[in-house]
Design a protein around this motif. Structure first.
Motif, short mmCIF file in Angstrom:
data_model
loop_
_atom_site.label_atom_id
_atom_site.label_comp_id
_atom_site.label_asym_id
_atom_site.label_seq_id
_atom_site.Cartn_x
_atom_site.Cartn_y
_atom_site.Cartn_z
N THR A 89 0.83 -1.21 0.00
CA THR A 89 0.00 0.00 0.00
C THR A 89 0.85 1.25 0.00
O THR A 89 1.97 1.25 0.54
CB THR A 89 -0.94 0.02 1.22
OG1 THR A 89 -1.73 1.20 1.18
CG2 THR A 89 -0.15 -0.02 2.52
N LYS A 91 -0.51 3.85 1.39
CA LYS A 91 -1.07 4.52 2.55
C LYS A 91 -0.41 4.00 3.82
O LYS A 91 -0.19 2.81 3.96
CB LYS A 91 -2.57 4.30 2.63
CG LYS A 91 -3.33 4.83 1.41
CD LYS A 91 -4.82 4.54 1.55
CE LYS A 91 -5.60 5.06 0.34
NZ LYS A 91 -7.05 4.78 0.45
N ALA A 92 -0.17 4.90 4.73
CA ALA A 92 0.47 4.49 5.99
C ALA A 92 -0.47 4.67 7.17
O ALA A 92 -0.06 4.58 8.32
CB ALA A 92 1.75 5.30 6.22
N GLN A 97 -4.19 -0.26 7.96
CA GLN A 97 -3.42 -1.43 8.35
C GLN A 97 -4.23 -2.35 9.27
O GLN A 97 -4.20 -3.57 9.14
CB GLN A 97 -2.13 -0.99 9.04
CG GLN A 97 -1.18 -0.23 8.12
CD GLN A 97 0.15 0.09 8.77
OE1 GLN A 97 0.46 -0.44 9.83
NE2 GLN A 97 0.93 0.95 8.13
N TYR A 108 2.38 -5.74 6.46
CA TYR A 108 2.20 -4.64 5.51
C TYR A 108 3.56 -4.24 4.96
O TYR A 108 4.55 -4.25 5.69
CB TYR A 108 1.59 -3.43 6.22
CG TYR A 108 0.11 -3.29 6.02
CD1 TYR A 108 -0.40 -2.52 4.97
CD2 TYR A 108 -0.79 -3.92 6.87
CE1 TYR A 108 -1.76 -2.40 4.79
CE2 TYR A 108 -2.14 -3.79 6.69
CZ TYR A 108 -2.63 -3.03 5.65
OH TYR A 108 -3.98 -2.90 5.46
N THR A 110 4.91 -0.85 2.71
CA THR A 110 4.50 0.42 2.10
C THR A 110 5.30 0.69 0.83
O THR A 110 6.45 0.28 0.69
CB THR A 110 4.71 1.58 3.10
OG1 THR A 110 6.08 1.62 3.50
CG2 THR A 110 3.81 1.43 4.31
#
Length: 386
Positions: A89, A91-92, A97, A108, A110
């Motif tokens: 992703t 997105k953080a 998450q 995850y 990033t």
């Protein structure tokens, strides 16, 4: 997921960015077999195809179905549920998450993806998945060993009861297990129910261990006190087995307690009637009667033929036995004959076996007439069955 020894682990990378897929394939190709997919549909197809991936790298923002939706579908399918998923992703946000982890993802990564971190994470989770698979196989093997040991113990206990009841070396525990299986199968029961009944059946008569052997081996009609002691064996069997959460032992207790109950309420120990009798007990009542009639007993000179026993049992449907099981008994009977022939008794101690005619007994026992059939009519003797 099991692989041939020496085979490389498979990683499936799912992303709509072909450049990112090319990078992932290049980084992982030195250690893994890499498959790639550009959307959720291809990802699901590759996840189910052999060889299945050992790990899936899954982009959240895919065209069509999102990565979250694809992950949910993977986890809902037993064939792919155990494959670990790492989300990719840009997105953080913690909320994103957490949503992925709630769906069953293991990690995850990033974007932009860092090659060394990618390789390190994949190594870690592939190794974890491999250890988990090995542990599950070990647990399955151990569980199979324990189940086999339990089955052997149940059969040995049934065998002990058989030696207590008769000095003849026989195969009663094998026969009754097979008879129960065949009738249950013929009645349309599911495979797991049939297997459970077959495993539990050898203990159905275990209560006879609590009855003195001199009573069980006594020729001729029993006195009222002796008959009362014999008729306690269902409750003794339930007490010997005890109450358990284990399904096999729980069913064995039920069989021990109810196999002498009769459809018309004339059985014992509780005089249950009709559907009050648990279904397994109704099956075992037929099995027990067939077994008793077609094998040598101390209280008669010789067993009934299969045809004579079957005729008597058929006359008992609707009176002694559940009428809904009549068709199942008919269907199972041809194979039951083969079981009886295959596992016939090998006589052991001829000295202790009394083959002389019972005092006052006819040379050949007469079949009970349908019009006068009582609770003991289907038991292959004029006196009540032991």
């Amino acid at each position: 997921m099991t692989k041939e020894e020496g085979a490389r682990a498979v990683v499936l990378a799912v992303d709509d960015d072909p450049d990112l897929l090319a990078l992932i394939a290049k980084v992982l190709a030195t250690e893994y077999e890499v498959k790639t997919a550009g959307d959720g549909g291809d990802a699901l197809a590759l996840a189910a195809a052999a060889p299945q991936p050992d790990l899936i790298l899954l982009d959240i923002e895919l065209p069509g179905a999102s990565g979250f939706e694809v992950c949910q579908l993977l986890k809902d399918d037993p064939a792919t549920a155990r494959i670990p998923v790492i989300f990719l992703t840009g997105k953080a946000e913690a909320a994103d998450q957490l949503e992925g982890l709630d769906l069953g993802a293991v990690d995850y990564l990033t974007k932009p993806v860092k090659p060394k971190l990618l390789l390190a994470r994949v190594r870690t989770h592939v190794a974890l998945a491999g250890r988990q698979a090995a542990l599950e196989q070990e647990v399955q093997a151990r569980t199979a060993e324990l189940e086999d040991a339990r089955a052997q113990l149940i059969r040995r206990l049934g065998r002990a009861m058989e030696f207590h009841e008769s000095a003849a070396a026989g195969n009663k525990v094998v026969r009754v297990s097979q008879y129960a299986r065949l009738i249950a199968q013929a009645s349309g029961m599911k495979a797991d129910v049939v297997e459970l009944l077959q495993k539990a059946a050898p203990l159905y008569d275990i209560g006879k261990i609590g009855v003195p052997s001199e009573i069980l081996r006594k020729p001729g009609a029993l006195s009222a006190p002796d008959l009362e002691r014999v008729r306690r064996h269902p409750e003794l069997g339930a007490e010997i087995i005890g109450e358990h959460k284990d399904p096999v032992l729980a069913l064995a207790r039920l069989l021990a307690l109810t196999h002498h109950e009769r459809w018309d309420g004339s059985g014992y120990p509780k005089k249950l009637k009709g559907s009050e009798i648990p279904w397994p007990g109704r099956v075992m009542g037929i099995v027990d009667t067939f077994e008793a009639m077609t094998t040598t007993q101390f209280y008669r000179q010789k067993p009934f033929s299969v045809e004579e026993a079957a005729k008597t049992i058929k006359e008992g449907f609707g009176k002694l036995f559940d009428p809904s099981l009549a068709a199942a008994f008919d269907k199972a009977l041809p194979v039951m004959k083969k079981v009886r022939a295959t596992y016939s008794d090998a006589l052991g101690d001829l000295i202790n076996l009394d083959f002389s005619p019972t005092r006052g007994a006819p040379e050949k026992p007469a079949l009970p007439k349908p019009a006068t059939a009582k609770a003991g009519a289907a038991t292959a003797r004029t006196a009540p069955k032991r």
